[in-house]
Design a protein around this motif. Sequence first.
Motif, short mmCIF file in Angstrom:
data_model
loop_
_atom_site.label_atom_id
_atom_site.label_comp_id
_atom_site.label_asym_id
_atom_site.label_seq_id
_atom_site.Cartn_x
_atom_site.Cartn_y
_atom_site.Cartn_z
N GLY A 1 8.41 4.10 3.37
CA GLY A 1 9.08 4.47 1.92
C GLY A 1 7.86 4.45 1.08
N VAL A 2 8.08 4.53 -0.39
CA VAL A 2 7.38 4.37 -1.44
C VAL A 2 7.39 3.18 -2.19
CG1 VAL A 2 6.59 5.54 -3.52
CG2 VAL A 2 7.35 7.02 -1.68
N LYS A 3 6.19 2.64 -2.38
CA LYS A 3 6.30 1.23 -3.33
C LYS A 3 6.97 1.30 -4.66
CE LYS A 3 2.52 -1.58 -5.19
NZ LYS A 3 1.20 -1.98 -5.35
N ASN B 1 0.71 -1.32 -0.10
CA ASN B 1 0.07 0.07 -0.06
C ASN B 1 0.81 1.26 0.03
OD1 ASN B 1 -2.78 -1.03 0.04
ND2 ASN B 1 -2.20 -1.92 1.92
N GLY B 2 1.99 1.27 -0.43
CA GLY B 2 2.96 2.36 -0.31
C GLY B 2 3.02 3.27 -1.67
N VAL C 1 -8.94 2.01 4.86
CA VAL C 1 -8.74 1.47 6.16
C VAL C 1 -7.57 0.48 6.05
CG1 VAL C 1 -9.89 -0.23 7.69
CG2 VAL C 1 -11.22 1.73 6.73
N ARG C 2 -7.64 -0.28 4.92
CA ARG C 2 -6.48 -1.24 4.59
C ARG C 2 -5.16 -0.60 4.67
NH1 ARG C 2 -10.34 -4.07 0.24
NH2 ARG C 2 -11.43 -5.55 1.76
N THR C 3 -5.00 0.58 4.30
CA THR C 3 -3.87 1.29 3.96
C THR C 3 -3.22 1.84 5.50
OG1 THR C 3 -4.13 2.07 1.87
CG2 THR C 3 -2.49 3.29 3.06
N GLY C 4 -4.50 2.16 6.37
CA GLY C 4 -3.96 2.55 7.65
C GLY C 4 -3.57 1.25 8.40
N PHE C 5 -4.13 0.22 8.20
CA PHE C 5 -3.70 -0.99 9.00
C PHE C 5 -2.32 -1.62 8.37
CE2 PHE C 5 -3.28 -5.59 8.93
CZ PHE C 5 -3.42 -5.85 10.23
N THR C 6 -1.99 -1.61 7.44
CA THR C 6 -0.74 -1.81 6.97
C THR C 6 0.11 -0.87 7.20
OG1 THR C 6 -1.10 -1.17 4.63
CG2 THR C 6 -1.40 -3.62 4.92
#
Length: 273
Positions: free
Chosen positions: A266-268, A157-158, A193-198
């Motif tokens: 960092g960024v994906k 999710n980066g 929500v998934r990004t906040g979780f990861t």
Amino acid sequence: MTKPVRRPGLDAEGHIVREGSLARVPPGYGPVVATARQRLPEVFGTRLHSAYLYGSIPRGTARPGRSDLDLLLVLHAEPTEADRADARALDAELDTRFPQLDGCGTLLFGRERVLSDLERHDLGWFVACLCTPLLGEDLAAALPRYRPGPLLARETNGDLALLLPRWRRRIADAEDTEQARRPLVRFMSRHLVRTGFTLVMPRWNGWTSDLREMAGAFGDYYPQRAGQLRAAAVLGYEPTGDRDVLRSYVDDLGPWLAEEYARVHGVKAARPD
């Protein structure tokens, strides 16, 4: 140094346990899955390498009339526009045939891409941990075991900063109606929500696909934003078509989350266009 607590979703060695199973498919969705299993080889023939279910149906949490059918297909070669058209037609066919579905969505990828080094901790992880085999050779056997660490967080999710301009365009292009905005609220709520979780997953040290549990884990580390993610989790299950919600996602929560994600993980890695 205190050893981190091992949360749910991990095995005894700390690897993420594959979620979902055909045995967990609710009885009302058995005919849906059986029909998909029959129709996929008829539509894709020898192009199809393997097929997978993911989402609420194989997790056993699907709600009649509110849950969709999520399929991931791996083809022997990279999918063509004709392949995508066939997938859209099959999606429409299944959605029309089964009233218990609230839509059907099929993802298409080539086998080489799924197993590539670039996708090892994104698409490969998704297949190995979040997908339930339906047809063909299970590619999880060719992929590693995964831990909920910073590399997985970055590669899953980066890329939120890259997505936000697309989200703004989708919002601007949508019809100005509650009905048109509702799917956008559902999709963006779940993604945030998934990004906040990861973002907090390596510290939380576990895995869950439950949006409310994800928001709760996030709130343990970012209490100042906890209420926003809890509200997004609710809307991920019961979306409204509120224009102000979408605006808050792309103007406030989303940009903050993208900046914090880049700072922490960092960024994906860049993907080809």
